[in-house]
Design a protein around this motif. Structure first.
Motif, PDB file in Angstrom:
ATOM      1  N   UNK A 190       0.767  -1.385  -0.019  1.00 22.18           N
ATOM      2  CA  UNK A 190      -0.038  -0.029   0.024  1.00 22.18           C
ATOM      3  C   UNK A 190       0.684   1.204  -0.057  1.00 22.18           C
ATOM      4  N   UNK A 191       1.937   1.374   0.918  1.00 21.64           N
ATOM      5  CA  UNK A 191       2.964   2.448   0.722  1.00 21.64           C
ATOM      6  C   UNK A 191       3.379   2.604  -0.345  1.00 21.64           C
ATOM      7  N   UNK A 192       3.872   1.444  -1.004  1.00 21.73           N
ATOM      8  CA  UNK A 192       4.493   1.780  -2.418  1.00 21.73           C
ATOM      9  C   UNK A 192       3.463   2.177  -3.483  1.00 21.73           C
ATOM     10  N   UNK A 193       2.288   1.748  -3.414  1.00 27.13           N
ATOM     11  CA  UNK A 193       1.224   2.121  -4.162  1.00 27.13           C
ATOM     12  C   UNK A 193       1.128   3.583  -4.113  1.00 27.13           C
ATOM     13  N   UNK A 194       0.906   4.145  -3.007  1.00 29.41           N
ATOM     14  CA  UNK A 194       0.615   5.378  -2.881  1.00 29.41           C
ATOM     15  C   UNK A 194       1.863   6.323  -3.080  1.00 29.41           C
ATOM     16  N   UNK A 195       3.228   5.856  -2.946  1.00 28.02           N
ATOM     17  CA  UNK A 195       4.387   6.272  -3.172  1.00 28.02           C
ATOM     18  C   UNK A 195       4.457   6.664  -4.573  1.00 28.02           C
ATOM     19  N   UNK A 196       4.222   5.623  -5.324  1.00 26.23           N
ATOM     20  CA  UNK A 196       4.258   5.821  -6.818  1.00 26.23           C
ATOM     21  C   UNK A 196       3.169   6.796  -7.528  1.00 26.23           C
ATOM     22  N   UNK A 197       1.961   6.512  -6.807  1.00 30.36           N
ATOM     23  CA  UNK A 197       0.655   7.139  -7.652  1.00 30.36           C
ATOM     24  C   UNK A 197       0.952   8.633  -7.331  1.00 30.36           C
ATOM     25  N   UNK A 198       1.400   9.143  -6.099  1.00 32.84           N
ATOM     26  CA  UNK A 198       1.333  10.447  -5.811  1.00 32.84           C
ATOM     27  C   UNK A 198       3.006  11.110  -5.843  1.00 32.84           C
ATOM     28  N   UNK A 199       3.821  10.111  -6.458  1.00 37.53           N
ATOM     29  CA  UNK A 199       5.510  10.905  -6.489  1.00 37.53           C
ATOM     30  C   UNK A 199       5.908  11.384  -5.249  1.00 37.53           C
ATOM     31  N   UNK A 200       5.528  10.871  -4.119  1.00 45.45           N
ATOM     32  CA  UNK A 200       5.927  11.239  -2.746  1.00 45.45           C
ATOM     33  C   UNK A 200       6.271   9.963  -1.879  1.00 45.45           C
ATOM     34  N   UNK A 201       7.422  10.115  -1.348  1.00 41.26           N
ATOM     35  CA  UNK A 201       7.703   8.943  -0.501  1.00 41.26           C
ATOM     36  C   UNK A 201       6.823   8.569   0.987  1.00 41.26           C
ATOM     37  N   UNK A 202       6.325   7.644   1.069  1.00 41.10           N
ATOM     38  CA  UNK A 202       5.453   7.199   2.137  1.00 41.10           C
ATOM     39  C   UNK A 202       6.059   6.253   3.130  1.00 41.10           C
ATOM     40  N   UNK A 203       6.283   6.207   4.089  1.00 39.79           N
ATOM     41  CA  UNK A 203       6.665   5.256   4.973  1.00 39.79           C
ATOM     42  C   UNK A 203       6.102   4.890   6.051  1.00 39.79           C
ATOM     43  N   UNK A 204       6.516   3.837   6.933  1.00 34.17           N
ATOM     44  CA  UNK A 204       5.684   3.622   8.239  1.00 34.17           C
ATOM     45  C   UNK A 204       5.446   4.875   9.220  1.00 34.17           C
ATOM     46  N   UNK A 205       6.282   6.012   9.093  1.00 31.44           N
ATOM     47  CA  UNK A 205       6.185   7.267   9.637  1.00 31.44           C
ATOM     48  C   UNK A 205       5.125   7.929   9.368  1.00 31.44           C
ATOM     49  N   UNK A 206       4.225   7.566   8.346  1.00 31.55           N
ATOM     50  CA  UNK A 206       3.256   8.160   7.812  1.00 31.55           C
ATOM     51  C   UNK A 206       1.906   7.488   8.152  1.00 31.55           C
ATOM     52  N   UNK A 207       2.182   6.315   9.039  1.00 29.61           N
ATOM     53  CA  UNK A 207       0.969   5.634   9.264  1.00 29.61           C
ATOM     54  C   UNK A 207       0.473   5.687  10.682  1.00 29.61           C
ATOM     55  N   UNK A 208      -0.740   5.521  11.158  1.00 24.09           N
ATOM     56  CA  UNK A 208      -1.246   5.158  12.360  1.00 24.09           C
ATOM     57  C   UNK A 208      -1.899   3.882  12.191  1.00 24.09           C
TER      58      UNK A 208
END
Length: 165
Positions: free
Chosen positions: A90-108
Protein backbone atom coordinates in the motif's frame (compact mmCIF):
# COMPACT_ATOMS: atom_id res chain seq x y z
CA UNK A 1 2.97 15.31 17.57
CA UNK A 2 1.46 13.31 14.69
CA UNK A 3 -0.63 16.03 13.10
CA UNK A 4 0.32 16.61 9.45
CA UNK A 5 2.67 13.61 9.49
CA UNK A 6 0.09 10.80 9.54
CA UNK A 7 -1.33 10.15 6.06
CA UNK A 8 -2.85 6.69 6.60
CA UNK A 9 -5.02 5.23 9.34
CA UNK A 10 -4.72 1.45 9.05
CA UNK A 11 -7.35 -0.52 10.93
CA UNK A 12 -7.97 -4.11 11.83
CA UNK A 13 -11.63 -5.12 11.93
CA UNK A 14 -12.61 -7.96 14.27
CA UNK A 15 -11.87 -6.82 17.81
CA UNK A 16 -11.07 -3.28 16.69
CA UNK A 17 -13.93 -1.94 14.55
CA UNK A 18 -16.18 -4.67 15.98
CA UNK A 19 -16.43 -6.35 19.38
CA UNK A 20 -14.63 -9.37 17.96
CA UNK A 21 -17.65 -11.64 18.05
CA UNK A 22 -18.55 -13.47 14.87
CA UNK A 23 -22.19 -14.44 14.60
CA UNK A 24 -22.60 -17.41 12.27
CA UNK A 25 -25.56 -19.39 11.07
CA UNK A 26 -25.76 -22.49 8.93
CA UNK A 27 -25.23 -20.38 5.78
CA UNK A 28 -22.23 -18.47 7.13
CA UNK A 29 -21.75 -15.10 8.78
CA UNK A 30 -25.01 -13.41 9.77
CA UNK A 31 -23.97 -10.01 11.13
CA UNK A 32 -21.35 -7.81 12.75
CA UNK A 33 -21.95 -4.74 14.88
CA UNK A 34 -20.09 -1.50 14.11
CA UNK A 35 -20.07 1.63 16.29
CA UNK A 36 -21.57 4.69 14.63
CA UNK A 37 -18.99 6.95 16.33
CA UNK A 38 -16.15 5.03 14.68
CA UNK A 39 -17.93 5.46 11.34
CA UNK A 40 -18.27 9.20 11.83
CA UNK A 41 -14.59 9.48 12.67
CA UNK A 42 -13.62 7.55 9.56
CA UNK A 43 -16.03 9.23 7.14
CA UNK A 44 -16.13 12.78 8.51
CA UNK A 45 -12.95 13.47 10.50
CA UNK A 46 -10.22 11.70 8.51
CA UNK A 47 -10.92 13.44 5.16
CA UNK A 48 -10.63 16.87 6.82
CA UNK A 49 -7.11 15.87 7.89
CA UNK A 50 -6.18 14.31 4.51
CA UNK A 51 -5.76 10.91 6.16
CA UNK A 52 -6.60 7.85 4.04
CA UNK A 53 -8.53 5.13 5.88
CA UNK A 54 -7.17 1.64 5.17
CA UNK A 55 -8.59 -1.65 6.39
CA UNK A 56 -6.49 -4.80 6.46
CA UNK A 57 -8.20 -7.87 7.89
CA UNK A 58 -7.52 -11.59 7.97
CA UNK A 59 -11.19 -12.47 7.56
CA UNK A 60 -13.47 -11.93 4.55
CA UNK A 61 -16.96 -10.51 4.83
CA UNK A 62 -19.62 -9.03 2.56
CA UNK A 63 -20.87 -7.21 5.65
CA UNK A 64 -17.56 -5.37 5.87
CA UNK A 65 -17.67 -4.53 2.16
CA UNK A 66 -21.10 -2.98 2.67
CA UNK A 67 -19.89 -0.97 5.67
CA UNK A 68 -16.85 0.27 3.74
CA UNK A 69 -19.11 1.48 0.93
CA UNK A 70 -21.14 3.45 3.48
CA UNK A 71 -17.98 5.03 4.88
CA UNK A 72 -16.31 5.64 1.49
CA UNK A 73 -13.38 3.41 2.44
CA UNK A 74 -11.81 2.34 -0.84
CA UNK A 75 -8.63 0.79 0.60
CA UNK A 76 -10.10 -2.51 1.84
CA UNK A 77 -7.96 -5.64 1.94
CA UNK A 78 -9.59 -8.85 3.17
CA UNK A 79 -8.20 -12.34 3.69
CA UNK A 80 -4.75 -10.95 4.55
CA UNK A 81 -2.75 -12.79 7.19
CA UNK A 82 0.58 -11.11 6.36
CA UNK A 83 -0.56 -7.58 7.13
CA UNK A 84 2.94 -6.10 7.05
CA UNK A 85 3.52 -7.26 3.48
CA UNK A 86 0.17 -5.72 2.47
CA UNK A 87 1.03 -2.47 4.28
CA UNK A 88 4.34 -2.33 2.39
CA UNK A 89 2.45 -2.79 -0.91
CA UNK A 90 0.00 0.00 0.00
CA UNK A 91 2.79 2.44 0.89
CA UNK A 92 4.58 1.65 -2.37
CA UNK A 93 1.36 2.08 -4.36
CA UNK A 94 0.66 5.51 -2.87
CA UNK A 95 4.31 6.57 -3.18
CA UNK A 96 4.28 5.74 -6.89
CA UNK A 97 0.82 7.21 -7.48
CA UNK A 98 1.53 10.55 -5.80
CA UNK A 99 5.29 10.77 -6.51
CA UNK A 100 5.90 11.23 -2.80
CA UNK A 101 7.75 8.91 -0.44
CA UNK A 102 5.49 7.35 2.18
CA UNK A 103 6.80 5.18 5.00
CA UNK A 104 5.76 3.65 8.30
CA UNK A 105 6.30 7.09 9.84
CA UNK A 106 3.20 8.25 7.93
CA UNK A 107 1.02 5.48 9.38
CA UNK A 108 -1.24 5.26 12.39
CA UNK A 109 -2.22 1.65 13.01
CA UNK A 110 -4.91 0.35 15.35
CA UNK A 111 -5.29 -3.34 16.09
CA UNK A 112 -6.08 -5.69 18.92
CA UNK A 113 -4.32 -9.03 18.48
CA UNK A 114 -1.04 -10.72 17.63
CA UNK A 115 -1.59 -10.58 13.84
CA UNK A 116 -1.34 -6.78 14.17
CA UNK A 117 2.02 -6.71 15.95
CA UNK A 118 4.16 -7.14 12.79
CA UNK A 119 2.68 -3.84 11.54
CA UNK A 120 2.45 -2.03 14.85
CA UNK A 121 6.11 -2.52 15.81
CA UNK A 122 7.73 -1.06 12.67
CA UNK A 123 5.15 1.75 12.56
CA UNK A 124 5.94 2.69 16.14
CA UNK A 125 9.71 2.34 15.65
CA UNK A 126 9.57 4.60 12.57
CA UNK A 127 7.74 7.33 14.46
CA UNK A 128 4.21 6.53 13.35
CA UNK A 129 1.47 5.84 15.89
CA UNK A 130 0.24 2.51 17.22
CA UNK A 131 -3.06 2.22 19.04
CA UNK A 132 -5.38 -0.43 20.40
CA UNK A 133 -8.75 -0.89 22.09
CA UNK A 134 -8.94 -1.33 25.87
CA UNK A 135 -9.63 -5.06 25.46
CA UNK A 136 -6.65 -5.76 23.17
CA UNK A 137 -4.35 -8.63 24.11
CA UNK A 138 -1.56 -7.73 26.53
CA UNK A 139 1.17 -8.12 23.88
CA UNK A 140 -0.49 -5.42 21.77
CA UNK A 141 -1.13 -3.12 24.73
CA UNK A 142 2.56 -3.36 25.63
CA UNK A 143 3.66 -1.82 22.32
CA UNK A 144 0.83 0.68 21.79
CA UNK A 145 1.40 4.44 22.00
CA UNK A 146 -2.32 4.79 22.71
CA UNK A 147 -4.63 2.43 24.58
CA UNK A 148 -8.25 3.47 24.21
CA UNK A 149 -10.54 3.66 27.20
CA UNK A 150 -13.10 1.89 24.99
CA UNK A 151 -13.30 -1.73 23.87
CA UNK A 152 -13.21 -2.78 20.24
CA UNK A 153 -16.49 -2.07 18.49
CA UNK A 154 -17.42 0.55 21.10
CA UNK A 155 -15.76 3.69 19.78
CA UNK A 156 -12.07 2.81 20.24
CA UNK A 157 -11.22 3.80 16.67
CA UNK A 158 -12.97 7.17 17.04
CA UNK A 159 -11.07 7.83 20.25
CA UNK A 160 -7.80 6.99 18.49
CA UNK A 161 -8.68 9.32 15.62
CA UNK A 162 -9.43 12.19 17.99
CA UNK A 163 -6.18 11.52 19.86
CA UNK A 164 -4.24 11.64 16.56
CA UNK A 165 -5.76 14.87 15.29
Amino acid sequence: MWKNKIKFLVMDVDGTLTDGRIYMGSNGELFKAFDIKDGCGIKDLLPKEDIVPVIITARESMILENRCRELAVTELYQGIRNKRKKLDEILLKFSQQYKEEYSYANVAYIGDDILDIPCMLPVREAGGAAGCPADAVKEVKAIADFVSSKNGGSGAVREFIEWLI
